[in-house]
Each structure stands twice: as structure tokens, then as C-alpha cells.
Design a protein around this motif. Structure first.
Motif, PDB file in Angstrom:
ATOM      1  N   TYR A   9       0.856  -1.196   0.000  1.00  0.00           N
ATOM      2  CA  TYR A   9       0.000   0.000   0.000  1.00  0.00           C
ATOM      3  C   TYR A   9       0.881   1.230   0.000  1.00  0.00           C
ATOM      4  CZ  TYR A   9      -3.114   3.595   1.984  1.00  0.00           C
ATOM      5  OH  TYR A   9      -3.825   4.743   2.206  1.00  0.00           O
ATOM      6  N   GLY A  11       0.439   5.169   0.860  1.00  0.00           N
ATOM      7  CA  GLY A  11      -0.437   6.227   1.347  1.00  0.00           C
ATOM      8  C   GLY A  11       0.179   7.583   1.065  1.00  0.00           C
ATOM      9  N   LYS A  12      -0.372   8.597   1.726  1.00  0.00           N
ATOM     10  CA  LYS A  12       0.100   9.961   1.472  1.00  0.00           C
ATOM     11  C   LYS A  12       1.472  10.206   2.091  1.00  0.00           C
ATOM     12  CE  LYS A  12      -3.880  11.697   3.029  1.00  0.00           C
ATOM     13  NZ  LYS A  12      -4.784  10.542   3.167  1.00  0.00           N
ATOM     14  N   ALA A  13       1.729   9.572   3.228  1.00  0.00           N
ATOM     15  CA  ALA A  13       2.990   9.846   3.938  1.00  0.00           C
ATOM     16  C   ALA A  13       3.869   8.616   4.131  1.00  0.00           C
ATOM     17  CB  ALA A  13       2.681  10.463   5.310  1.00  0.00           C
ATOM     18  N   LYS A  14       3.284   7.418   3.915  1.00  0.00           N
ATOM     19  CA  LYS A  14       4.045   6.205   4.197  1.00  0.00           C
ATOM     20  C   LYS A  14       3.743   5.142   3.136  1.00  0.00           C
ATOM     21  CE  LYS A  14       2.469   5.844   8.638  1.00  0.00           C
ATOM     22  NZ  LYS A  14       1.615   7.033   8.851  1.00  0.00           N
ATOM     23  N   LEU A  16       3.646   0.836   2.868  1.00  0.00           N
ATOM     24  CA  LEU A  16       3.658  -0.406   3.651  1.00  0.00           C
ATOM     25  C   LEU A  16       4.142  -1.562   2.778  1.00  0.00           C
ATOM     26  CD1 LEU A  16       0.138  -0.240   5.392  1.00  0.00           C
ATOM     27  CD2 LEU A  16       2.278   0.822   6.137  1.00  0.00           C
ATOM     28  N   LEU A  25       4.790  -5.960   9.164  1.00  0.00           N
ATOM     29  CA  LEU A  25       4.868  -5.014   8.047  1.00  0.00           C
ATOM     30  C   LEU A  25       6.119  -4.178   8.215  1.00  0.00           C
ATOM     31  CD1 LEU A  25       1.324  -3.300   8.055  1.00  0.00           C
ATOM     32  CD2 LEU A  25       2.155  -4.997   6.422  1.00  0.00           C
ATOM     33  N   HIS A  70       1.614  -1.405  17.942  1.00  0.00           N
ATOM     34  CA  HIS A  70       2.045  -2.263  16.816  1.00  0.00           C
ATOM     35  C   HIS A  70       3.561  -2.259  16.644  1.00  0.00           C
ATOM     36  CE1 HIS A  70       2.237   1.024  13.403  1.00  0.00           C
ATOM     37  NE2 HIS A  70       2.854   1.406  14.495  1.00  0.00           N
ATOM     38  N   ARG A  83       3.717  -4.750  13.824  1.00  0.00           N
ATOM     39  CA  ARG A  83       2.769  -5.851  13.660  1.00  0.00           C
ATOM     40  C   ARG A  83       1.634  -5.393  12.770  1.00  0.00           C
ATOM     41  NH1 ARG A  83       3.874  -5.532  18.733  1.00  0.00           N
ATOM     42  NH2 ARG A  83       5.486  -6.971  19.379  1.00  0.00           N
ATOM     43  N   VAL A  85      -1.965  -5.003  11.659  1.00  0.00           N
ATOM     44  CA  VAL A  85      -3.251  -5.056  12.358  1.00  0.00           C
ATOM     45  C   VAL A  85      -4.364  -4.743  11.362  1.00  0.00           C
ATOM     46  CG1 VAL A  85      -2.242  -4.350  14.581  1.00  0.00           C
ATOM     47  CG2 VAL A  85      -3.190  -2.596  13.048  1.00  0.00           C
ATOM     48  N   ILE A  87      -6.883  -2.202  10.720  1.00  0.00           N
ATOM     49  CA  ILE A  87      -7.094  -0.827  11.191  1.00  0.00           C
ATOM     50  C   ILE A  87      -8.583  -0.567  11.437  1.00  0.00           C
ATOM     51  CG2 ILE A  87      -7.005   1.615  10.460  1.00  0.00           C
ATOM     52  CD1 ILE A  87      -4.265   0.720  11.309  1.00  0.00           C
ATOM     53  N   GLU A 180      -4.577   6.313  15.680  1.00  0.00           N
ATOM     54  CA  GLU A 180      -5.274   5.228  14.968  1.00  0.00           C
ATOM     55  C   GLU A 180      -5.045   3.942  15.753  1.00  0.00           C
ATOM     56  OE1 GLU A 180      -4.686   4.860  10.738  1.00  0.00           O
ATOM     57  OE2 GLU A 180      -4.535   7.043  10.522  1.00  0.00           O
ATOM     58  N   ASP A 197      -0.285   3.004  13.443  1.00  0.00           N
ATOM     59  CA  ASP A 197       0.106   4.154  12.624  1.00  0.00           C
ATOM     60  C   ASP A 197       1.305   4.889  13.241  1.00  0.00           C
ATOM     61  OD1 ASP A 197      -0.533   5.287  10.071  1.00  0.00           O
ATOM     62  OD2 ASP A 197      -1.067   7.105  11.131  1.00  0.00           O
TER      63      ASP A 197
HETATM   64  P1  ADP Z   1      -2.997   7.560   4.377  1.00  0.00           P
HETATM   65  O1  ADP Z   1      -3.465   6.146   4.203  1.00  0.00           O
HETATM   66  O2  ADP Z   1      -4.007   8.384   5.158  1.00  0.00           O
HETATM   67  O3  ADP Z   1      -2.573   8.236   3.131  1.00  0.00           O
HETATM   68  P2  ADP Z   1      -0.293   6.998   5.371  1.00  0.00           P
HETATM   69  O4  ADP Z   1       0.463   7.424   4.176  1.00  0.00           O
HETATM   70  O5  ADP Z   1       0.229   7.370   6.718  1.00  0.00           O
HETATM   71  O6  ADP Z   1      -1.792   7.519   5.405  1.00  0.00           O
HETATM   72  O7  ADP Z   1      -0.446   5.434   5.245  1.00  0.00           O
HETATM   73  C1  ADP Z   1      -0.278   4.549   6.263  1.00  0.00           C
HETATM   74  C2  ADP Z   1      -1.454   3.584   6.273  1.00  0.00           C
HETATM   75  O8  ADP Z   1      -1.107   2.446   7.030  1.00  0.00           O
HETATM   76  C3  ADP Z   1      -2.690   4.188   6.918  1.00  0.00           C
HETATM   77  O9  ADP Z   1      -3.814   3.901   6.123  1.00  0.00           O
HETATM   78  C4  ADP Z   1      -2.774   3.466   8.269  1.00  0.00           C
HETATM   79  O10 ADP Z   1      -4.101   3.333   8.691  1.00  0.00           O
HETATM   80  C5  ADP Z   1      -2.138   2.128   7.946  1.00  0.00           C
HETATM   81  N1  ADP Z   1      -1.483   1.455   9.068  1.00  0.00           N
HETATM   82  C6  ADP Z   1      -0.766   2.019  10.067  1.00  0.00           C
HETATM   83  N2  ADP Z   1      -0.279   1.082  10.915  1.00  0.00           N
HETATM   84  C7  ADP Z   1      -0.715  -0.116  10.442  1.00  0.00           C
HETATM   85  C8  ADP Z   1      -0.564  -1.471  10.885  1.00  0.00           C
HETATM   86  N3  ADP Z   1       0.143  -1.772  11.983  1.00  0.00           N
HETATM   87  N4  ADP Z   1      -1.164  -2.441  10.163  1.00  0.00           N
HETATM   88  C9  ADP Z   1      -1.883  -2.145   9.052  1.00  0.00           C
HETATM   89  N5  ADP Z   1      -2.054  -0.902   8.583  1.00  0.00           N
HETATM   90  C10 ADP Z   1      -1.475   0.114   9.260  1.00  0.00           C
END
Ligand code: ADP
Ligand code: UDP
Length: 257
Positions: A9, A11-14, A16, A25, A70, A83, A85, A87, A180, A197
Motif C-alpha cells: 500500500y 499512502g500519502k505519507a508512508k 507499507l 509489516l 504495533h 505488527r 493489524v 485498522i 489510529e 500508525d
Molecule cells: P494515508 O493512508 O491516510 O494516506 P499513510 O500514508 O500514513 O496515510 O499510510 C499509512 C497507512 O497504514 C494508513 O492507512 C494506516 O491506517 C495504515 N497502518 C498504520 N499502521 C498499520 C498497521 N500496523 N497495520 C496495518 N495498517 C497500518
């Protein structure tokens, strides 16, 4: 060592990735800054490294005081092992002082201390702009169960007490922040609510107690500049970022305000 598996995945800032063990993860912190539901976007060099370190520090301290999280360990400058999870699709917002959306929504002066700590919930849905929702909506649509709501509120209150004290000790006011939570399933089928998060200046409002200067993402949202310097100052006051990449945080040092 290549610890990363498939990219799962972005996202905007991270980003995975699959971790090295099942149920883990790798979280990669990017330099991207976004606001207003992604409408405003910039790359701010160094932000990801700072957030990785600050979030590591905070999750480690919270873990030490018995908050289930996590977080497993930081892997390098930009990555941490966590870990995986499920969400819970809510942003839990904890507010001590009026700022941002609550100030405009309720006509409060920014900086006004709230009569008591207020917890709000937003439904995590980018297409809808993460709308504010009531507990009634959460229960009706089954986004979180009653026991999960109890867990999240109890944990949020403990986290707020701890972090307010931690930041006050280094001359920073914790105005508000976003949490979160996720469901962690164990092999015997049990489920527990854990903090997930990140907690960083991207997800908190942090004001210098002496000058009221903003040390958080509002520097980007409001075009104030100096975001990386402000995040680095938060890290410095927390006693991190001083040494080598693998350095162990030394903990907060008292800062006169
Ligand atoms: P966004 O999804 O709002 O653009 P981010 O770029 O921060 O935000 O993406 C990180 C994503 O990972 C978020 O959707 C968050 O809910 C999810 N996340 C954070 N920690 C975990 C975890 N331990 N297991 C699964 N998903 C996670
Ligand atoms: N917040 C966040 N992610 C979001 C929305 C809010 O981390 O998607 C944080 C924000 O940084 C602030 C707190 O939650 O510390 C309260 O934000 P607010 O509702 O005031 O939103 P904003 O002013 O950003 O619209």
C-alpha cells in the motif's frame, strides 16, 4: 539484509511492505507532506527520517508504560517493523486546546484551553474527506464495537496524560493529536486493540510553551516554512537524532521556556 517483501500500500505519507515474518509489516516514512485531503502536496526533504525517529521514540515510551502498540523496532533511517493489524476505520482526535477544525467549527479562539479534554472521531475515508462522526454513527455502522470504543477512549486518555507531561517537560504544549488503533488477532482467536500508525509532528499540534511557535505540520498547512527545522527541534528536545543511525534515544532534557 533485505527485510522487505511485497509493496502492499502506498499512502500519502508512508508506504507499507510485507515484513520478514507473517503478521509483520515494514513501514517506510516518505518525505511527502499533504494537507486538505491531499489537495496540497510537497516533498519536504528530511521529514520522513524525523517522523520515523520521533514516532519510534514515542511508541517505545508508550510501550514501556503498558500501552499495547504495533511497534516492534526501527530498521533504519526511514523504516520500522510493526505488527500488521486490522485498522479500525476511525481517527481518534484528542484535544486539549482549541485549534484547527474545532476552532473554526465552534467559533473558538485558537489557543483557548478547552474546559476539559475532548475526544472526537473522524471516519477514515479519503473520498469523503474523513468526516467527523458521532459515537452513534460508529455503533450504527459497526465501525468499532462497544468494547473497542472503551479500549480506544481509555488508551487515548492515558496517552494524552503521558504525552502532555512528556512534552511539557521539554517546553512544548500538546495542543491536539490524532491516533489510529487496530485489531491484533492472536493464534488462539483472541483480538486486542492496539495503537497503530504513527505519532509525530505530522499528527500532533505542538506549540513552543515560551513563544507559541508552531512545531508541527501547521507549518506546512499554513505556509509558515521551516518545517524540517521545527521537527528537528522537537527531536532534539526529546534527546534523539543526536548520534548515529542506530543510536538509542537518551530521553528528554529540560528546556527552559
Ligand atoms: P494515508 O493512508 O491516510 O494516506 P499513510 O500514508 O500514513 O496515510 O499510510 C499509512 C497507512 O497504514 C494508513 O492507512 C494506516 O491506517 C495504515 N497502518 C498504520 N499502521 C498499520 C498497521 N500496523 N497495520 C496495518 N495498517 C497500518
Ligand atoms: N490530524 C491528522 N490527520 C488527519 C486529520 C487530523 O493527523 O487526517 C491531526 C492534526 O494534525 C491535528 C489533530 O489531528 O493535530 C486535529 O486536527 P483538526 O481536526 O483540527 O484538523 P485540521 O485542522 O488538520 O483540518
Amino acid at each position: 539484509m533485505n527485510h522487505k517483501g511485497k509493496r502492499l500500500y502506498e499512502g500519502k505519507a508512508k508506504v507499507l511492505y510485507e515484513g520478514p515474518e507473517p503478521g509483520t509489516l515494514v513501514v517506510h516514512f516518505k518525505d511527502d507532506a499533504t494537507a486538505f485531503n491531499g489537495e496540497k502536496h510537497e516533498i519536504i526533504e528530511g521529514k520522513g527520517v524525523l517522523n520515523n525517529r520521533i514516532s519510534e521514540f514515542i511508541f517505545t515510551r508508550l510501550g514501556e508504560m503498558g500501552i499495547p502498540t504495533h511497534f516492534i523496532k526501527r530498521l533504519n533511517m526511514r523504516e520500522q517493523l510493526v505488527r500488521k493489524v486490522e485498522i479500525i476505520p476511525l481517527e481518534v482526535i484528542v484535544r486539549n486546546v482549541a485549534a484547527g477544525s474545532i476552532a473554526s467549527r465552534l467559533g473558538l479562539r485558537e489557543g483557548e484551553r478547552l474546559p476539559r479534554t475532548i475526544i472526537e472521531y473522524c471516519y477514515k475515508d479519503d473520498a469523503l474527506g474523513d468526516p467527523l462522526v458521532a459515537e452513534e454513527h460508529i455503533a450504527a455502522f459497526g465501525w468499532a464495537s462497544g468494547p473497542e470504543m472503551d479500549d480506544m477512549v481509555q488508551l487515548a486518555v492515558r496517552i494524552n496524560d503521558y504525552l502532555s507531561g512528556l512534552f511539557a517537560g521539554i517546553g512544548i504544549r500538546l495542543v491536539d493529536f490524532k491516533l489510529e488503533f487496530g485489531r491484533q488477532y492472536s493464534q488462539d482467536g483472541m483480538v486486542r486493540t492496539v495503537l497503530a500508525d504513527e505519532i509525530s509532528p505530522d499528527s500532533c499540534r505542538l506549540w513552543d510553551m515560551g513563544t507559541d511557535e508552531k512545531m508541527d505540520k501547521d507549518r506546512f498547512r499554513r505556509d509558515l516554512g521551516g518545517l524540517v527545522d521545527a521537527y528537528a527541534e522537537v527531536a532534539r528536545r526529546l534527546g534523539i537524532m543526536g548520534g548515529d543511525d542506530k543510536g538509542v534515544p537518551n530521553g528528554p532534557r529540560l528546556v527552559k521556556s
